[in-house]
Design a protein around this motif. Structure first.
Motif, mmCIF file in Angstrom:
data_model
loop_
_atom_site.group_PDB
_atom_site.id
_atom_site.type_symbol
_atom_site.label_atom_id
_atom_site.label_comp_id
_atom_site.label_asym_id
_atom_site.label_seq_id
_atom_site.Cartn_x
_atom_site.Cartn_y
_atom_site.Cartn_z
ATOM 1 N N VAL A 146 -7.101 15.336 18.540
ATOM 2 C CA VAL A 146 -5.908 14.588 18.645
ATOM 3 C C VAL A 146 -5.004 15.130 19.984
ATOM 4 C CG1 VAL A 146 -4.149 16.610 18.878
ATOM 5 C CG2 VAL A 146 -4.795 16.924 16.628
ATOM 6 N N LYS A 177 -4.737 11.461 20.603
ATOM 7 C CA LYS A 177 -3.657 10.538 19.422
ATOM 8 C C LYS A 177 -2.382 11.071 20.362
ATOM 9 C CE LYS A 177 -4.536 11.572 14.745
ATOM 10 N NZ LYS A 177 -4.995 12.799 13.225
ATOM 11 N N LEU A 234 3.291 15.220 16.371
ATOM 12 C CA LEU A 234 2.983 14.867 17.598
ATOM 13 C C LEU A 234 4.027 14.760 18.707
ATOM 14 C CD1 LEU A 234 -0.223 12.781 15.882
ATOM 15 C CD2 LEU A 234 0.079 15.194 17.745
ATOM 16 N N ALA A 292 -2.986 19.257 12.948
ATOM 17 C CA ALA A 292 -2.013 18.383 13.817
ATOM 18 C C ALA A 292 -2.195 18.241 15.090
ATOM 19 C CB ALA A 292 -0.845 16.970 12.590
ATOM 20 N N THR A 293 -1.981 19.264 15.532
ATOM 21 C CA THR A 293 -1.449 18.936 17.554
ATOM 22 C C THR A 293 -2.470 20.662 17.629
ATOM 23 O OG1 THR A 293 0.270 21.484 16.089
ATOM 24 C CG2 THR A 293 0.883 18.614 16.572
ATOM 25 N N THR A 331 -4.831 21.430 19.804
ATOM 26 C CA THR A 331 -5.611 20.895 21.135
ATOM 27 C C THR A 331 -6.194 21.423 21.863
ATOM 28 O OG1 THR A 331 -4.097 22.055 22.684
ATOM 29 C CG2 THR A 331 -2.837 20.304 22.253
#
Length: 291
Positions: free
Chosen positions: A69, A72, A152, A238-239, A241
């Motif tokens: 992530v 990304k 994102l 997905a996010t 961190t």
């Protein structure tokens, strides 16, 4: 005399040294020790478990997700904020007057609270917000924070909005350091505006450009507030961190020892990544003859 100056030097630097000792080196050593324990953040007793926290972290899907992530976010945030900052710097630099006023205006988002800006964006992107209501009338329905790619992008946009003015300030300083006589000589030789930017401005702006790129790459390894407020690390990691994973393990799952191990792994990944990026940027500058 030299001895007296040395004492004065140590005296004036002592506040910073004491601050670093208490709030940096102390926690760092304590975190390193905790990474070898199973402390749950509450119980007064805990056990030394060796490298188990590190092996578990290296096998964890959540840790793997936080690693990818980061990159990304880097692919979204760094190009976006660099282009925006460069555009702002070029436009502001070309203004005949009130440059400082415009720079202050662009710099203000950097001073704003990440919590406040995240909550505002969360309200704007909620299901019942005017924006989504209007889009649904057009037959468009977007779950901004519930879809991995859009989540994102939203976080990347917030960060770009926040840091554009700061980086533009650095780039504007770089533009101000370029001697106008160079541009005048290029104009006499018939150099076009496009050629002037790529052949003169960008090479001479490389030191400031290098600084902003290193800073922007570093930001992606410390993203927390915006993700915590908007997505909580979701959807489906997905996010998620590095900072979000450390927070979840330490304060939600009460695994302080494991969270310390993840934090150390994050530090190693950050230092290695920044070192590689710095070397690549230096190689890029040398190859083009800018340094």
């Amino acid at each position: 005399m030299d001895q007296r100056n040395n004492r004065l030097g140590w005296l004036f630097t002592s506040p910073y040294l004491i601050y670093s000792l208490i709030f940096f080196f102390g926690p760092l050593i304590w975190s390193f020790y905790l990474s070898f324990t199973d402390w749950d953040l509450i119980a007064p007793d805990y056990n030394l478990i060796g490298l188990k926290n590190f092996t578990d972290a290296l096998k964890s899907p959540a840790v793997h997700a936080s690693f990818w992530v980061t990159y990304k976010f880097m692919m979204i945030f760094v190009p976006l904020v660099t282009i925006l900052a460069l555009c702002v710097a070029v436009v502001v630099h070309s203004l005949p007057r009130l440059k400082s006023l415009f720079l202050i205006g662009f710099f203000l988002p950097y001073l704003s609270s990440g919590v406040v800006s995240s909550l505002i964006v969360k309200g704007l992107l909620s299901y019942s917000s005017p924006l989504n209501t209007f889009l649904r009338k057009l037959g468009i329905q977007i779950d901004w924070l519930g879809t991995p790619m859009s989540a994102l992008f939203v976080v990347g946009m917030i960060l770009a909005w926040k840091f554009t003015g700061y980086y533009a300030l650095i780039l504007t300083s770089g533009l101000n350091s370029i001697d106008n006589e160079i541009y005048e000589a290029a104009a006499i030789d018939g150099v076009t505006d496009r050629q002037r930017f790529w052949r003169i401005t960008l090479p001479l702006l490389y030191p400031a450009f290098y600084t902003t790129l290193i800073l922007s790459f570093g930001v992606t390894f410390g993203i927390f507030t915006e993700v915590y407020q908007l997505t909580g690390g979701g959807p489906n990691f997905a996010t998620n961190t590095w900072q979000m994973e450390i927070f979840n393990q330490a304060f939600k799952n009460l695994k302080a020892g494991y969270a310390s191990a993840v934090a150390l792994l994050a530090s190693i990944a950050t230092f290695i990544s920044i070192f590689i990026i710095r070397k690549l940027l230096e190689l890029w500058g040398k190859r083009n003859g800018w340094v």
